[in-house]
Scaffold this motif. Structure first.
Motif, short mmCIF file in Angstrom:
data_model
loop_
_atom_site.label_atom_id
_atom_site.label_comp_id
_atom_site.label_asym_id
_atom_site.label_seq_id
_atom_site.Cartn_x
_atom_site.Cartn_y
_atom_site.Cartn_z
N ASN A 1 0.85 -1.18 0.00
CA ASN A 1 0.00 0.00 0.00
C ASN A 1 0.89 1.23 0.00
O ASN A 1 1.73 1.38 0.87
CB ASN A 1 -0.91 -0.05 1.22
CG ASN A 1 -1.75 1.19 1.34
OD1 ASN A 1 -2.23 1.69 0.33
ND2 ASN A 1 -1.93 1.67 2.56
N LYS B 1 1.19 5.62 -1.27
CA LYS B 1 0.72 6.80 -1.99
C LYS B 1 1.69 7.09 -3.14
O LYS B 1 2.81 6.59 -3.15
CB LYS B 1 0.68 8.01 -1.05
CG LYS B 1 -0.30 7.88 0.08
CD LYS B 1 -0.41 9.22 0.81
CE LYS B 1 -1.02 9.05 2.19
NZ LYS B 1 -0.08 8.50 3.20
N GLU C 1 -1.15 -0.96 -9.56
CA GLU C 1 -2.44 -0.28 -9.69
C GLU C 1 -3.26 -0.78 -10.88
O GLU C 1 -3.78 0.01 -11.65
CB GLU C 1 -2.24 1.24 -9.85
CG GLU C 1 -1.42 1.87 -8.76
CD GLU C 1 -2.27 2.44 -7.63
OE1 GLU C 1 -3.47 2.10 -7.55
OE2 GLU C 1 -1.73 3.21 -6.81
N HIS D 1 -3.11 1.89 -3.89
CA HIS D 1 -3.44 2.79 -2.78
C HIS D 1 -4.84 2.49 -2.25
O HIS D 1 -5.29 3.09 -1.30
CB HIS D 1 -3.32 4.25 -3.25
CG HIS D 1 -4.30 4.60 -4.32
ND1 HIS D 1 -4.03 4.45 -5.65
CD2 HIS D 1 -5.57 5.08 -4.24
CE1 HIS D 1 -5.06 4.82 -6.36
NE2 HIS D 1 -6.03 5.19 -5.53
N ASP E 1 2.73 -1.44 4.30
CA ASP E 1 2.57 -0.02 3.99
C ASP E 1 3.91 0.44 3.43
O ASP E 1 4.93 0.39 4.13
CB ASP E 1 2.20 0.75 5.25
CG ASP E 1 1.80 2.18 4.90
OD1 ASP E 1 1.82 2.52 3.69
OD2 ASP E 1 1.49 2.93 5.83
#
Lengths: 413, 227
Positions: free
Chosen positions: B38, B40, B172, B205, B218
């Motif tokens: 995960n 950003k 993604e 994300h 993370d």
């Protein structure tokens, strides 16, 4: 390699509009570059063969270019006249196979009028030993007969048996009351003959007899009567001479120069013609330079389109890299693409040029026959274009290679 | 179970920058594991994936993938290693638009002998994969650019799966998909990686997708530069 080929061809098909435009611009530059070379060569050959198999031209002692321009191309200031008796003497030389006199200086509606004999049509040779031939009619028969070059007949809409009037020198009065009848029209030759009117040397003399102190007196003489008078000219402009053997060339020239009662010089027309070709050479070089610039412009055009699409293709490159394509493969892919564009442009240009030349040679039936196949010089030029194109194709390839190193697998656009 | 990916350390900074982009905490991935990363955007995960795939070279590292120290490989060896052992899917624009669906799917076999050997009959393998991913057979010869986004992602998945690579990397892959296609994509992804015994590294994300994964990391806590 199979995959490289598949990717390249599919990518080209995908960009077919830009591809076709690049292809056409390269093809056009090839047509120009080779076409100019081909045409100038054909023109040069044709020009060098404006007059053939005439070994010597005897005339007043002037520079050989002056004589050539005057007596073959009918250009320039008139030469001094020479006595007709010189012609009679020269034609009696043992070494001389044939000789005929001619007199320039008359004109017909801005076309040159040449006074000569039927020998002219038998012995004048051009191109690859082609003789002059008639599209209509034939040799002089009647006293006041006239023969027209193809262009004269065509432009002035004259045909066989029409009547015309000649004038002495371009801006003088016409011999208004002396009718000449067209007895023959020549086929096109792409030599100065096309723009020439021919009449009999003795007729030239006869007209001047009929003109007495500025007044025309028509003596109403028939051809037969005129023939009986055995009119002979006193002066002529020059003599075309054919020899029995080319080895007597210098000997005969010397004999001509040492004729008594006349001051003559003999020129070799083939030699004088080759001196004139420097005029063509400059033109040829200039045209070739322009064509080369057009080719370079076409290459830049191709580079511009390829570099412009490069940004859109970064994702494509990332995908290939992701699948394991090396940066070398990416380089090759782009190099191959521009290589294909240029080679097919060159091939297309050659095909187009061949078709154009075939069209010229077969359909237009021009006397100037242009060569169908490239010679060594042209092949080396094509090779040079290809090498230049390969070098040029490295530019987009190098750019995409660098892009692929920077972008890695993830393209952020 | 063996460690498929073993990262003990990894330092990376882009040329002409003072601040490092990556300083990774140790990460071990076992065979057949499904890993959820995960992160950003800007957390350095693109850089990480580029390093993992052998496209970027870290300045200092101790990374072993399939018992191979990839930093010891030459550039072309890295390319071959990636071609043989990885199947990769991106967020979008995964396909070469001018190739057909079937040409896109078999493309990896052109770059990897190993993958090509795994696929005995290409045509039947393509049809098998398409069938498993619910791609109708009539799309076979359609150009990729004429497919819907959902179809494109499933074709990309088929391409990642062909030749049964040991590691599947998905970056993604669902972010451009609607909810329904997202669910079906995830279902297919799981069932096919399980069927092929492939290890899955999934980067997203979207935490709602994290369920069903064996491990969830993370990325911002893995990357010491950020913490």
């Amino acid at each position: 390699m199979k995959t490289l080929w598949l990717l390249t061809t599919k990518s080209i098909i995908n960009r077919r509009v830009a591809f076709t435009l690049s292809l056409i611009s390269i093809a056009i530059s090839v047509v120009l570059l080779l076409g100019i070379d081909r045409i100038t060569k054909a023109t040069k050959t044709h020009f060098l063969n404006t007059i053939n198999q005439t070994d010597l031209i005897a005339a007043a002692p002037e520079g050989s270019l002056d004589v050539l321009l005057n007596l073959v191309f009918h250009l320039g200031e008139p030469l001094k006249e020479i006595p007709y008796s010189s012609y009679q003497e020269i034609s009696k030389f043992d070494e001389v196979a044939w000789a005929f006199p001619l007199s320039v200086g008359d004109s017909f509606k801005n076309y040159d009028a040449i006074a000569t004999t039927n020998e002219y049509f038998r012995h004048y040779k051009y191109g690859f030993a082609n003789s002059l031939s008639f599209s209509k009619g034939g040799n002089f028969k009647e006293f006041y007969d006239v023969i027209l070059g193809s262009e004269v007949a065509e432009k002035l809409h004259l045909s066989l048996h029409d009547t015309i009037h000649l004038s002495h020198s371009a801006n003088a009065h016409t011999h208004a009351n002396r009718d000449f009848h067209i007895c023959g029209i020549l086929k096109p030759t792409h030599t100065p003959n096309d723009k020439t009117v021919f009449f009999q040397l003795k007729a030239d003399e006869a007209i001047h007899l009929e003109w007495q102190s500025g007044n025309f007196v028509d003596m109403h003489l028939t051809s037969a009567q005129l023939e009986k008078m055995k009119i002979e000219p006193k002066h002529i402009s020059g003599i075309y001479i054919g020899l029995k053997s080319p080895f007597s060339l210098l000997h005969v020239s010397e004999k001509i120069e040492h004729l008594q009662d006349a001051h003559l010089k003999a020129i070799i027309p083939a030699k004088a013609l080759s001196q004139l070709t420097f005029l063509l050479k400059n033109m040829q070089e200039l045209l070739s330079l322009i064509a080369a610039i057009v080719f370079v412009a076409a290459l830049f055009g191709m580079l511009a389109t390829m570099l412009a699409t490069l940004n859109d293709r970064r994702r494509e490159i990332a995908i290939l890299r992701m699948l394991g394509a090396s940066v070398g493969t990416i380089f090759l892919l782009f190099a191959l693409e521009s290589f294909i564009i240029v080679t097919s442009g060159i091939v297309l240009g050659n095909i187009a040029l061949t078709l154009l030349i075939l069209f010229n040679n077969l359909i237009l039936n021009q006397a100037v026959e242009i060569g169908l196949f490239p010679d060594i010089y042209e092949l080396s030029m094509l090779g040079g274009m290809l090498i230049l194109a390969i070098i040029a194709s490295f530019l987009p390839a190098l750019k995409s290679y660098k892009n692929s190193l920077l972008d890695g697998l993830i393209v952020k656009i | 179970m063996k460690n498929i990916i073993e990262i003990n350390s990894c330092h990376f900074s882009y040329p002409n920058t003072d601040t490092p982009t990556l300083d990774l905490a140790p990460l071990h991935v076992r065979e057949n594991e499904h890993i959820f990363l995960n992160g950003k955007s800007g957390s350095g995960k693109s850089t990480f994936l580029n390093i993992l795939c052998g496209v970027l070279e870290p300045q200092k590292s101790d990374i072993s993938i399939l018992q191979t120290d990839i930093t010891q490989l030459s550039a072309s060896q890295k390319d071959r290693f990636r071609a043989d052992n990885f199947g990769i899917i991106f967020q979008q624009f995964n396909l070469l638009p001018y190739l057909s669906v079937s040409q896109n799917i078999v493309l990896p076999c052109a770059f990897s002998k190993q993958k090509a050997l795994h696929v005995s009959v290409q045509e039947s393998e393509i049809l098998k994969l398409m069938d498993a991913l619910e791609l109708p057979a009539h799309l076979l010869h359609k150009q990729a650019m004429h497919l819907s986004v959902g179809e494109q992602q499933r074709v990309a998945l088929a391409r990642a799966l062909i030749g049964s690579p040991r590691i599947i990397i998905a970056d993604e892959p669902t972010s451009a998909l609607d909810d329904e296609s997202k669910q079906s994509f995830m279902r297919h992804l799981f069932s096919q990686t399980k069927a092929q015994n492939s290890t899955l590294i999934f980067v997203s994300h979207d935490k709602t997708l994290a369920t069903h994964f064996d491990k969830v990391y993370d990325f911002s806590s893995l990357n010491r530069v950020l913490s």
